[in-house]
Scaffold this motif. Structure first.
Motif, short mmCIF file in Angstrom:
data_model
loop_
_atom_site.label_atom_id
_atom_site.label_comp_id
_atom_site.label_asym_id
_atom_site.label_seq_id
_atom_site.Cartn_x
_atom_site.Cartn_y
_atom_site.Cartn_z
N TYR A 1 0.82 -1.20 0.00
CA TYR A 1 0.00 0.00 0.00
C TYR A 1 0.87 1.26 0.00
O TYR A 1 0.48 2.28 0.54
N ARG A 2 2.02 1.19 -0.59
CA ARG A 2 2.93 2.34 -0.62
C ARG A 2 2.57 3.25 -1.78
O ARG A 2 2.63 2.86 -2.95
N ILE A 3 2.17 4.48 -1.48
CA ILE A 3 1.84 5.47 -2.51
C ILE A 3 3.12 6.17 -2.94
O ILE A 3 3.90 6.63 -2.10
N ASN A 4 3.35 6.26 -4.23
CA ASN A 4 4.53 6.95 -4.72
C ASN A 4 4.28 8.46 -4.79
O ASN A 4 4.60 9.20 -3.88
N LYS A 5 3.65 8.92 -5.84
CA LYS A 5 3.30 10.33 -5.98
C LYS A 5 1.82 10.41 -6.31
O LYS A 5 1.37 9.81 -7.27
N ILE A 6 1.07 11.13 -5.50
CA ILE A 6 -0.38 11.17 -5.66
C ILE A 6 -0.77 11.84 -6.96
O ILE A 6 -0.22 12.86 -7.35
N ARG A 7 -1.76 11.25 -7.64
CA ARG A 7 -2.37 11.88 -8.81
C ARG A 7 -3.72 12.50 -8.48
O ARG A 7 -4.04 13.58 -8.94
N LYS A 8 -4.52 11.80 -7.68
CA LYS A 8 -5.87 12.30 -7.40
C LYS A 8 -6.36 11.76 -6.07
O LYS A 8 -6.04 10.64 -5.69
N VAL A 9 -7.17 12.57 -5.38
CA VAL A 9 -7.78 12.19 -4.11
C VAL A 9 -9.27 12.50 -4.17
O VAL A 9 -9.66 13.57 -4.65
N ARG A 10 -10.08 11.56 -3.69
CA ARG A 10 -11.51 11.81 -3.52
C ARG A 10 -11.92 11.28 -2.15
O ARG A 10 -11.39 10.28 -1.67
N LEU A 11 -12.89 11.94 -1.53
CA LEU A 11 -13.38 11.54 -0.22
C LEU A 11 -14.86 11.19 -0.29
O LEU A 11 -15.61 11.79 -1.06
N SER A 12 -15.26 10.22 0.52
CA SER A 12 -16.67 9.98 0.79
C SER A 12 -16.89 10.25 2.27
O SER A 12 -16.00 10.74 2.96
N ASP A 13 -18.07 9.90 2.78
CA ASP A 13 -18.34 10.15 4.19
C ASP A 13 -17.51 9.25 5.10
O ASP A 13 -17.36 9.54 6.29
N ALA A 14 -17.00 8.14 4.57
CA ALA A 14 -16.30 7.19 5.43
C ALA A 14 -14.93 6.77 4.90
O ALA A 14 -14.16 6.17 5.64
N LEU A 15 -14.61 7.09 3.65
CA LEU A 15 -13.39 6.56 3.04
C LEU A 15 -12.66 7.61 2.22
O LEU A 15 -13.24 8.60 1.78
N ILE A 16 -11.36 7.38 2.04
CA ILE A 16 -10.50 8.22 1.20
C ILE A 16 -9.98 7.36 0.06
O ILE A 16 -9.53 6.23 0.27
N TYR A 17 -10.04 7.89 -1.16
CA TYR A 17 -9.62 7.16 -2.36
C TYR A 17 -8.45 7.91 -3.00
O TYR A 17 -8.52 9.13 -3.20
#
Length: 370
Positions: free
Chosen positions: A66-82
């Motif tokens: 689950y190692r993120i290199n460089k983020i491209r995009k983030v979205r949130l819901s009421d309970a989770l982060i994508y």
């Protein structure tokens, strides 16, 4: 019998194709925009600590796989982060505490697949690949639902109450630089199409959507200083930013328009200006310089990546040199005392490798500037 079946299928396809509502618009260069902003009239704010409130910091906690290199995009819901990163094959799912919950490896569902974009709407994740023309659907928790093969090229997409919107170039015959927006329902049945033509022949023809409220369909036609919208089946000019060359991102929430623009082509030496413009007023705020001893550094070093409910969403690498250097001398305003403990808990967790922090913040009225 075969011929009859083929004829019936062909007739059904033609009826379906020609039965869709289609709208044609010419984009007028002289049309007034609903919002007109002069970049040079914005107020330059050097001391930003009283103009925003940070609601939360969330550290994306790494573990094996689950190692993120460089983020491209983030979205949130009421309970989770994508989150997607530069691998373009993985979508990571975290809870609101930053703990890894699931990972979608899109190549498991087709080895050719590539995540060129994604969004989350209600309880569904939509992932698109505009190279191989795939649309994948997953549950909010990352369980596979469906794979669709698209039959058209597109540059960008968005999902809202009305359905799925795809924007693309549509250069046919003498109509150079024609833009097409296909609108589908959530089951991917075509509802309507918009065709827009411009009187100018701009070579930087790169249509894309911007984030607005749920009912808004906001888009740009070129890499320029204008944003258009679709409302009640009519296309009009939504915003024009005078003395700006290009708009790089835009979001609209909580009574403020947020955007990052440049006054010239994006080359070395041309600054990107971060602006927050209040609804229904000519009073605009532009952040250029930030104090190095408070949390306004998040607005300077962070990357705006959309909205969630009535908040803006940003992220940054917590190991940035400026941030780490300023931590020992940071001052805290009363508005941020409630998250001070969370802040230093994250500082204590980080090691030498990059840690990405998702920041949820809100622009507030400050009588000294608005």
């Amino acid at each position: 019998m075969k011929a009859l079946c083929l004829s019936l299928v062909l007739s059904f396809v033609l009826i379906k194709a020609f039965g869709q509502k289609q709208y044609y618009f010419d984009i007028s260069e002289i049309e007034d925009a609903y919002y007109k902003i002069n970049l040079y009239d914005t107020k330059v704010i050097h001391d930003a600590d009283l103009t925003f409130e940070i609601q939360s910091f969330t550290l994306s906690q790494s573990k094996r796989g689950y190692r993120i290199n460089k983020i491209r995009k983030v979205r949130l819901s009421d309970a989770l982060i994508y989150v997607t990163d530069i691998s373009n094959t993985n979508l990571f799912i975290y809870d609101l505490l930053g703990k890894a919950q699931n990972k979608i490896d899109i190549t498991r569902y087709d080895e050719r697949a590539w995540i060129t974009d994604f969004t989350v709407y209600k309880d569904t994740i939509y992932i698109v690949d505009n190279r191989s023309l795939f649309l994948f659907k997953f549950s909010a928790q990352g369980d596979f639902l469906a794979k669709e093969i698209l039959t058209f090229n597109f540059e960008d997409f968005m999902v809202n109450t009305a359905g799925l919107h795809f924007i693309s170039k549509h250069e046919t015959g003498s109509r150079n630089n024609t833009l097409r927006i296909n609108v589908f329902d959530h089951s991917l049945n075509l509802l309507k199409q918009y065709f827009l033509t411009s009187r100018t022949n701009d070579s930087l023809f790169m249509p894309r959507f911007f984030q607005g409220m749920d009912e808004e369909v906001l888009f740009s036609v070129y890499q320029n200083n204008e944003i258009f919208n679709v409302r009640n089946n009519v296309v009009s000019k939504f915003m024009r930013i005078e003395n700006a060359k290009m708009i790089y991102n835009y979001a609209h929430v909580n009574g403020f328009h947020s955007f990052r623009v440049s006054s010239g082509n994006k080359i070395l030496g041309v600054p990107l200006w971060t602006c927050y413009v209040k609804n229904g007023t000519a009073e605009n705020v532009r952040f250029e310089n930030f104090r190095s001893d408070d949390l306004s550094l998040f607005l300077f070093n962070g990357f705006d990546c959309g909205i969630h409910q009535d908040k803006f969403v940003s992220y940054l690498d917590f190991n940035s040199f400026d941030l780490l250097r300023s931590i020992p001398d940071m001052t805290w305003s009363p508005e941020h005392e409630s998250i001070k403990k969370d802040f230093f808990k994250i500082v204590n967790q980080i090691k030498n490798h990059p840690h990405h922090v998702i920041v949820l913040f809100k622009i507030v009225k400050a009588h000294s500037i608005l």
